[in-house]
Design an enzyme around this catalytic site. Structure first.
Site, PDB file in Angstrom:
ATOM      1  N   THR A  64       0.841  -1.205   0.000  1.00 13.22           N
ATOM      2  CA  THR A  64       0.000   0.000   0.000  1.00 13.22           C
ATOM      3  C   THR A  64       0.869   1.246   0.000  1.00 13.22           C
ATOM      4  O   THR A  64       0.650   2.180  -0.773  1.00 13.22           O
ATOM      5  CB  THR A  64      -0.893   0.005   1.268  1.00 13.22           C
ATOM      6  OG1 THR A  64      -1.694  -1.171   1.253  1.00 13.22           O
ATOM      7  CG2 THR A  64      -1.778   1.238   1.310  1.00 13.22           C
ATOM      8  N   TYR A  71       8.110   0.457   7.710  1.00 13.30           N
ATOM      9  CA  TYR A  71       7.269   1.644   7.475  1.00 13.30           C
ATOM     10  C   TYR A  71       8.147   2.829   7.036  1.00 13.30           C
ATOM     11  O   TYR A  71       7.854   3.507   6.051  1.00 13.30           O
ATOM     12  CB  TYR A  71       6.494   1.976   8.756  1.00 13.30           C
ATOM     13  CG  TYR A  71       5.618   3.193   8.668  1.00 13.30           C
ATOM     14  CD1 TYR A  71       4.536   3.239   7.788  1.00 13.30           C
ATOM     15  CD2 TYR A  71       5.856   4.310   9.476  1.00 13.30           C
ATOM     16  CE1 TYR A  71       3.729   4.365   7.712  1.00 13.30           C
ATOM     17  CE2 TYR A  71       5.052   5.434   9.404  1.00 13.30           C
ATOM     18  CZ  TYR A  71       3.993   5.459   8.528  1.00 13.30           C
ATOM     19  OH  TYR A  71       3.196   6.577   8.448  1.00 13.30           O
TER      20      TYR A  71
END
Ligand code: UDP
Length: 326
Positions: free
Chosen positions: A95, A149
């Site tokens: 994503t 991340y």
């Protein structure tokens, strides 16, 4: 203006949508409702200038269709929250990397100005007091899931920079430091909503590690006006800009403050990082921004204190409980 907001039903996205509508813009929002919630958009659901589309930034065709004709794109959709990154690492990487690539490509093709959300995680374990945008990143192994991340967001920043240089994209990157306020859920790890909910329920506040780690918390309503100013500031294009507060507090002191503010009799419990996050997790001991660049570019100076933030989160939590009551 016609504006496209990805992650519109999220914590920051929903506050931004409200602000844009109140300024008279026409807003199209996209959200896959993975962590965002329709209830966040309750106040604007019937607004004539707002449309929410449920879908993913991984759907390149949809992203391109919704971006066409827009002058501004705010890209806030992302997999966020330490529990999400821990439990759904692969999906989060996809994503945050491929989804962003779709948004960047669409904004470039549409000739829209892009504001893209990045993160203070970029700086990793660099504990400098007052991190500036050019500071070095000190990141652990990419095989430790926490850093995935930061890795993804760093790739996004490089991608946006390359599109700006080679394809003429006008874009500003925002590095959000710990941003808090009503509608942020503790379900995905964020500490202030978690502690507030625990304190109101009379449960122990779960401090991870020693609690000596330090963070600075900024009220979401302090950052929202800065977003709309920065996207309209050509001097910001091609830059990454820190947004956050620079009042430090340890997590131990934060827990004590929330217990007092909620008039709770909760105790504080200590959980080792391994039990809280599983293997592959490293925390940073200190994170504090220098926001001189944001101040220079758009006059950004946070107005709300940590007490204001905690009060707003308590009120938001109590309203949610009221709404959920039979
Ligand atoms: N934390 C904690 N208890 C919780 C949730 C978080 O002690 O229930 C700690 C977390 O380990 C980190 C800090 O609070 O040191 C801030 O966590 P958060 O996930 O809100 O933001 P981060 O700064 O890690 O991105």
């Amino acid at each position: 203006m016609k504006v496209f907001v990805t992650g519109a039903a999220g914590f920051i996205g929903s506050h931004l949508v409200e602000h844009l509508l109140s300024s008279g813009h026409q807003v199209t929002g996209l959200d896959d409702l993975s962590t965002g919630q329709l209830t966040n958009l309750r106040s604007v659901a019937d607004h004539p200038d707002f449309r929410l589309v449920q879908g993913s930034i991984l759907d390149a065709g949809l992203v391109s269709e919704l971006t066409a004709g827009c002058q501004q794109v705010y890209h806030l959709a992302a997999a966020v929250g330490s529990f999400v990154i821990r439990d759904r690492t692969l999906e989060s990487l996809r994503t945050n990397i491929h989804g962003t690539e779709n948004v960047v490509e669409a904004a470039t093709s549409a000739g829209a100005v892009l504001l893209s959300a990045s993160t203070s995680e970029i700086y990793g374990k660099n504990g400098k007091l007052g991190l500036t945008e050019d500071d070095d990143r000190i990141i652990g192994s990419p095989l430790k899931s926490r850093w995935s991340y930061a890795e993804a967001k760093a790739i996004d920043e490089s991608l946006i920079d390359a599109y700006a240089r080679e394809r003429g994209l006008k874009a500003v990157i925002i590095r959000f430091f710990n941003t808090v306020g009503p509608r942020q859920t503790g379900r995905y790890g964020m500490v202030i909503p978690r502690f507030t909910r625990q304190a109101l329920a009379g449960e122990p506040l779960t401090v991870y590690g020693t609690g000596e780690q330090v963070r600075c918390f900024c009220h979401v309503l302090d950052v929202i006006p800065a977003l709309t100013k920065l996207i309209a500031t050509p001097a910001a294009y091609g830059k990454a800009v820190n947004l956050g507060n620079n009042e430090p507090i340890s997590i131990n002191d934060l827990a004590k403050l929330i217990i007092v503010a909620t008039h709770s009799s909760s105790a504080i419990s200590y959980t080792p990082y391994l039990d809280a996050y599983g293997p592959g997790y490293e925390d940073m001991q200190r994170r504090m921004p220098d926001c001189t660049l944001a101040k220079t570019l758009c006059g950004f100076v946070p107005q709300r204190t940590l007490d204001d933030i905690i009060e707003a989160v308590i009120e938001g939590e109590q309203n949610e409980r009221g709404a959920a009551a039979p």
